[in-house]
Design a protein around this motif. Structure first.
Motif, short mmCIF file in Angstrom:
data_model
loop_
_atom_site.label_atom_id
_atom_site.label_comp_id
_atom_site.label_asym_id
_atom_site.label_seq_id
_atom_site.Cartn_x
_atom_site.Cartn_y
_atom_site.Cartn_z
N SER A 684 -28.65 8.98 8.68
CA SER A 684 -27.80 9.63 9.68
C SER A 684 -26.33 9.28 9.52
N ARG A 685 -26.01 8.03 9.20
CA ARG A 685 -24.59 7.68 9.02
C ARG A 685 -24.07 8.23 7.68
N GLY A 686 -24.94 8.24 6.68
CA GLY A 686 -24.53 8.84 5.41
C GLY A 686 -24.21 10.32 5.58
N LEU A 687 -25.02 11.02 6.36
CA LEU A 687 -24.77 12.44 6.60
C LEU A 687 -23.67 12.66 7.61
N ALA A 688 -23.49 11.70 8.52
CA ALA A 688 -22.34 11.78 9.43
C ALA A 688 -21.04 11.70 8.62
N ALA A 689 -21.06 10.90 7.55
CA ALA A 689 -19.89 10.81 6.67
C ALA A 689 -19.62 12.15 6.00
N GLU A 690 -20.68 12.80 5.49
CA GLU A 690 -20.49 14.11 4.86
C GLU A 690 -19.99 15.13 5.88
N HIS A 691 -20.54 15.07 7.09
CA HIS A 691 -20.11 15.98 8.16
C HIS A 691 -18.61 15.82 8.42
N ALA A 692 -18.16 14.57 8.48
CA ALA A 692 -16.73 14.31 8.71
C ALA A 692 -15.89 14.81 7.54
N LEU A 693 -16.38 14.65 6.32
CA LEU A 693 -15.62 15.11 5.15
C LEU A 693 -15.47 16.62 5.14
N TRP A 694 -16.51 17.34 5.53
CA TRP A 694 -16.39 18.79 5.62
C TRP A 694 -15.38 19.20 6.68
N ARG A 695 -15.17 18.35 7.66
CA ARG A 695 -14.20 18.64 8.72
C ARG A 695 -12.81 18.08 8.41
N GLN A 696 -12.62 17.68 7.15
CA GLN A 696 -11.34 17.11 6.69
C GLN A 696 -10.98 15.86 7.50
N GLU A 697 -11.99 14.99 7.73
CA GLU A 697 -11.79 13.74 8.44
C GLU A 697 -12.29 12.60 7.55
N PRO A 698 -11.57 12.29 6.47
CA PRO A 698 -12.06 11.29 5.52
C PRO A 698 -12.07 9.87 6.06
N GLU A 699 -11.20 9.55 7.01
CA GLU A 699 -11.15 8.17 7.52
C GLU A 699 -12.45 7.77 8.21
N PRO A 700 -12.92 8.55 9.22
CA PRO A 700 -14.22 8.18 9.82
C PRO A 700 -15.37 8.28 8.83
N ALA A 701 -15.25 9.18 7.86
CA ALA A 701 -16.30 9.28 6.84
C ALA A 701 -16.41 7.98 6.06
N LEU A 702 -15.27 7.43 5.69
CA LEU A 702 -15.26 6.16 4.95
C LEU A 702 -15.82 5.03 5.81
N GLU A 703 -15.53 5.06 7.11
CA GLU A 703 -16.06 4.03 8.02
C GLU A 703 -17.59 4.08 8.06
N HIS A 704 -18.14 5.30 8.17
CA HIS A 704 -19.60 5.45 8.19
C HIS A 704 -20.22 4.92 6.90
N ALA A 705 -19.68 5.34 5.77
CA ALA A 705 -20.26 4.94 4.48
C ALA A 705 -20.15 3.43 4.27
N THR A 706 -19.00 2.87 4.63
CA THR A 706 -18.80 1.43 4.46
C THR A 706 -19.75 0.64 5.35
N ALA A 707 -19.96 1.11 6.58
CA ALA A 707 -20.88 0.43 7.50
C ALA A 707 -22.29 0.39 6.93
N VAL A 708 -22.74 1.48 6.33
CA VAL A 708 -24.08 1.52 5.74
C VAL A 708 -24.17 0.54 4.58
N LEU A 709 -23.16 0.55 3.72
CA LEU A 709 -23.18 -0.34 2.56
C LEU A 709 -23.15 -1.81 2.98
N ASP A 710 -22.38 -2.11 4.02
CA ASP A 710 -22.28 -3.50 4.49
C ASP A 710 -23.61 -4.02 5.04
N ALA A 711 -24.44 -3.11 5.55
CA ALA A 711 -25.70 -3.52 6.18
C ALA A 711 -26.89 -3.39 5.26
N THR A 712 -26.66 -3.00 4.01
CA THR A 712 -27.76 -2.72 3.09
C THR A 712 -27.83 -3.76 1.98
#
Length: 916
Positions: A684-712
């Motif tokens: 869900s956070r990985g896809l939330a990142a893609e959703h944000a990128l399609w909306r031209q919102e790369p900053e929150p997208a990076l936050e989502h992706a980084t959060a997943v990587l930090d917890a994995t």
């Protein structure tokens, strides 16, 4: 003359009724809901839900009502069986089509097979979910404070799983009966947190409402009504009893129990004897059974019953015979019995029920209460077996434990129980495991002398509890103790090979599985045969021989083991390996077969039934069959309350994000509380990142992706995809800080045998890393296209989008156009709107012409014609009866397809090329 008036108007509960009606209306609109109605005994819960039932019938709902009873803790699914008796028409046909549910009916002779796979309860739950979807249904379960554990589990399951069905589920319970450790308290606390659940608490009526209520009952003496109001404390049932006593000239005693008993004491001796017998039987009692228990002649019994019914203490109750007008009355009469009198009456009922071959659980209850321990042991063992076959493991465990508790107190226990003590312990442990308590199952098996069969089951439960070292020790003991050439040896070998199959002793697993297969085939142990084949397939996969793994899983999948769990597991493994090898068509066939088997057997929500639906969805998604994928995802639901539901819901995001559907935001809102779960967060956070990128919102997208990587875990292969998404966000931000580490993480997580998709995502991470550093690397993106081309229509189209960009930068306009056209075609066929918009923007920048862009849709042609007339979006929307925002989307698509940047240019191209 007894108190016989019926209240025709609901008084003082209109607010509560409106809340319940809102849940019913929501169900009529295909949004299932649950209502929990609590209140003290006699406060009016039944009257309220009865009124709701009338409204439901008027709205076209079928109404099913089930009643729990004090015996409910011994009788599994008693209220459900009670409710199913009322099934008519379409519901009856739906019930007849589901044998697992039909077994609950008293007239059913089919209790299922003696040996079960442990999935019977899951079958029953899944069948109930399908049954309720047959037509609009109001299902009322009354007096849940007496419900057995299996009924409570079913209530939780339905409350979570009902989503778009036209179903309203209502449960009532007594708040004054819920002591601190009552098992319903935890269930209520859990359910009330669900968004689909409405909690309604009935408080005492105020003085004005109570006065209206008494007037409706016929009270007309102001002084009498005032005295009743002073004493009733807002409780309608108590008020009714007080008014009846006052009307008859009886004294108003201090407590409700005393008041009820004082009315019973007005009966003749024979009628009191019958009433006491009815109280021992329970809230409901069969006419002939009660007559025989009373010891009265037919005419004397009928005269006693006429007296009891005329005073409103018992009432005729259809097929049951008679029922107490209120549970409180039955409780008062039963509590007033002398100990010896109670034991004698229970013994009498036990004897009568034995002669009638009554329910074993009810027999066990009466024999225990009558202090007949030998018959209680026999009945308890049989009740456990029946509960086991009905899919009620908690009740099976309770009865088996009860029998074990009596074992040493009864001579000839083995003969009475119909089994030896060791085998009874094995069944008790199996019931514990089936109810989700592996720890109790393990503890019970460790209390008996070790044997091959006990050690094998112990190993199985230990493995399922993730205690692999202990499972290996127990399995080795089972193999050592098993007689040669027996099914027990085959199962022990299969269990040991399974425990060893993914560890450092993996080479041993293959040899053991081969031996298990040989013994299983020689002894006809089909479950062990299939288990061994699955282990051999896993070994081949571990060794990198995917073709051999697919062959073994396929061979296992076509064999019928007699164990549904094993059959579904084999089909899942076969479909999964085909999917990971890129054989989408074959994987779809296997997954569809598994889903059909799970659906037909009521196991859609079992572990492997759910896994198969996940896989079926992914196959359709990857193959570009998004209509089918959306149909599958429709059953996943957005209103989640538990982690498994959140996992299902997360899968739906794959299609919804790619299609730019409005439901994405709602789904993410529901999923946010479950981001502590690694799998839910990954999807869900990985896809939330893609959703944000399609909306031209790369900053929150990076936050989502980084959060997943930090917890994995860094070794998790899922890091490959998330790292690629994070690099996409960095590139869109125009930043390079952290890019090298992200690529390194992707490379560290990659494995040689991770399937085509994993390798394609690694190539995507490499290509995005080049983009971060300002390089449009044609070969890097071509590798991504080739990688996803093995089985993912959408990801291939996304890769072609970036490849077209890179080709344009390199100056190869012709190749760029070719890749762009193929991506546009795929995006349009899929309905991938965000990708389509990105391609349209690229087309505008590249000034690709209309002939190159492919044909306009019919709606786009209509919009283009009005654009050429010079109409603004608002007027176009009014002409075509569509939203202004929709017009804007169509105009953007038209500009992209025509390769122009303005409406004027679009009109000119349209006229020049004859598009009008």
């Amino acid at each position: 003359m007894g108190w016989q008036k019926e209240q025709s108007v609901l008084i003082g509960r209109l607010v509560e009724l409106d809340r319940l009606t809102a849940v019913l209306d929501s169900a009529a609109g295909e949004l299932a809901g649950v209502a929990l109605v609590g209140g003290d005994a006699g406060i009016g819960k039944t009257r309220l839900v009865t009124e709701l039932g009338e409204r439901a019938r008027a709205a076209g709902f079928a109404v099913l009502v089930g009643q729990c009873a004090e015996l409910g803790d011994a009788l599994p699914y008693l209220p459900l069986a009670d409710a199913l008796r009322g099934a008519r028409g379409e519901l009856r046909a739906a019930l007849d089509a589901r044998p697992v549910l039909g077994r609950l009916l008293p007239e059913s002779a089919d209790l299922g097979s003696e040996t079960t796979s442990g999935l019977t309860q899951q079958q029953l739950f899944g069948s109930m979910l399908g049954f309720l979807a047959a037509q609009p249904v109001l299902l009322i379960l009354e007096d849940l404070h007496w419900a057995d554990q299996s009924t409570r589990d079913l209530l939780v399951f339905l409350s979570r799983m009902l989503q778009t069905e036209r179903v309203c589920l209502v449960g009532t319970y007594r708040t004054d009966d819920l002591h601190r450790r009552h098992p319903l308290r935890r269930v209520l606390a859990e359910l009330k947190r669900l968004p689909s659940v409405t909690a309604v608490e009935l408080s005492p009526l105020d003085r004005g409402e109570m006065a209206d209520y008494l007037a409706a009952l016929g009270g007309n003496d102001a002084q009498m009504i005032s005295e009743v109001l002073d004493r009733a404390e807002g409780n309608p049932f108590y008020a009714e009893e007080l008014l009846e006593a006052a009307t008859e000239g009886s004294a108003m005693t201090d407590g409700l129990a005393g008041l009820l008993l004082s009315r019973a004491e007005l009966l003749s001796d024979a009628a009191q004897q019958v009433l006491r017998g009815a109280a021992v039987a329970g809230r409901r009692v069969d006419h002939d059974l009660l007559r025989e228990a009373s010891g009265l002649e037919e005419l004397a019994f009928e005269e006693a019953m006429r007296e009891i019914v005329s005073r409103g203490l018992l009432r005729p109750s259809g097929e049951y015979g008679y029922a107490f007008r209120h549970a409180l009355l039955q409780e008062a009469v039963y509590t007033d019995l002398l100990p010896g009198e109670r034991i004698r009456m229970h013994s009498a009922f036990a004897g009568l029920l034995t002669a009638r071959k009554g329910a074993a659980a009810e027999l066990a209850y009466h024999y225990l209460a009558g202090h007949d321990l030998a018959e209680a042991l026999s009945a308890s063992a049989e009740a456990g077996r029946r509960a086991e076959r009905l899919g009620a493991p908690a009740e099976a465990h309770r009865h088996f434990e009860q029998a074990l508790g009596l074992w040493d107190r009864v001579p000839e226990a083995e003969r009475l129980a119909g089994t030896d003590r060791v085998r009874l312990v094995l069944r008790t442990a199996a019931a514990a495991a089936d109810m989700g308590d592996n720890h109790r199952a393990i503890a019970q098996l460790r209390e008996i002398p070790p044997s091959a069969e006990a050690s094998e089951r112990l190993a199985y439960y230990l493995y399922d509890s993730d205690d692999v070292p202990a499972a290996i020790v127990a399995a080795e003991a089972a193999v050592a103790a098993a007689p040669p050439g027996t099914p027990v040896l085959a199962r022990a070998l299969a269990t040991l090979s399974r425990a060893l199959s993914w560890g450092v002793r993996q080479p041993e697993a293959r040899l053991l599985a081969d031996r298990a297969l040989e013994v299983a085939r020689a002894t006809g142990a089909s479950d062990a045969e299939k288990g061994a084949m699955i282990v051999l397939g896993s070994c081949a996969e571990f060794e990198g021989d995917l073709a051999r793994a697919e062959e073994l899983f396929g061979a296992a999948a076509v064999r019928d083991s007699g164990d549904l769990a094993m059959d579904l597991r084999a089909i899942f493994q076969h479909a999964r390996i085909q999917f990971e090898r890129g054989s989408m068509t074959a994987a779809a066939v296997a997954a569809d077969r598994g889903v059909l088997l799970a659906t037909e057997t009521g196991l859609s929500w079992s572990t492997y039934g759910t896994d198969l639906r996940f896989l079926q969805f992914l196959i359709h998604y990857m193959a570009g069959e998004w209509n089918q994928a959306r149909e599958t995802a429709a059953g996943f639901g957005t209103r989640v309350g538990k982690t498994p539901e959140a996992v299902l819901s997360s899968f739906a995001l794959f299609v919804e994000v790619a299609m730019g559907m409005p439901v994405v935001e709602e789904r993410l809102t529901w999923l946010r509380p479950f981001w502590s779960d690694s799998l839910v967060a990954y999807m869900s956070r990985g896809l939330a990142a893609e959703h944000a990128l399609w909306r031209q919102e790369p900053e929150p997208a990076l936050e989502h992706a980084t959060a997943v990587l930090d917890a994995t875990d860094p070794a998790d292969v899922g890091n490959v995809r998330i790292s690629a998404v994070a690099l996409w966000a960095l590139a869109d931000l125009g930043r390079s800080d952290g890019a090298d580490e992200l690529l390194a993480r992707a490379r560290r997580a990659a494995r040689p045998r991770m399937g085509f998709e994993g390798h394609a995502w690694l190539a995507r991470a490499e290509a995005e890393w080049h983009r971060v550093h300002g390089r449009a690397d044609v070969e890097a993106w071509r590798a991504v296209v080739e990688g996803f081309g093995a089985g993912s229509v959408y990801e291939t189209a996304r890769a072609r989008w970036r490849l077209a960009e890179a080709l344009l930068v390199s100056g190869d306009r012709t190749s760029a156009l070719e890749e762009w056209e193929r991506a546009v075609e795929a995006a349009e066929s899929l309905g991938a709107r965000p990708l389509g918009a990105a391609l349209a923007e690229l087309g505008r920048r590249a000034r690709f012409t209309s002939s190159q862009a492919g044909p306009l849709t019919s709606r786009e042609q209509e919009v283009l014609a009005l654009v050429s007339e010079g109409l603004p979006n608002r007027e176009i929307g009014e002409r075509l009866f569509i939203a202004q925002k929709t017009v804007s989307v169509h105009v953007s698509n038209i500009l992209g397809k025509l390769g122009v940047s303005s409406r004027t240019q679009a009109a000119a191209v349209a006229r020049r090329e004859g598009l009008l």
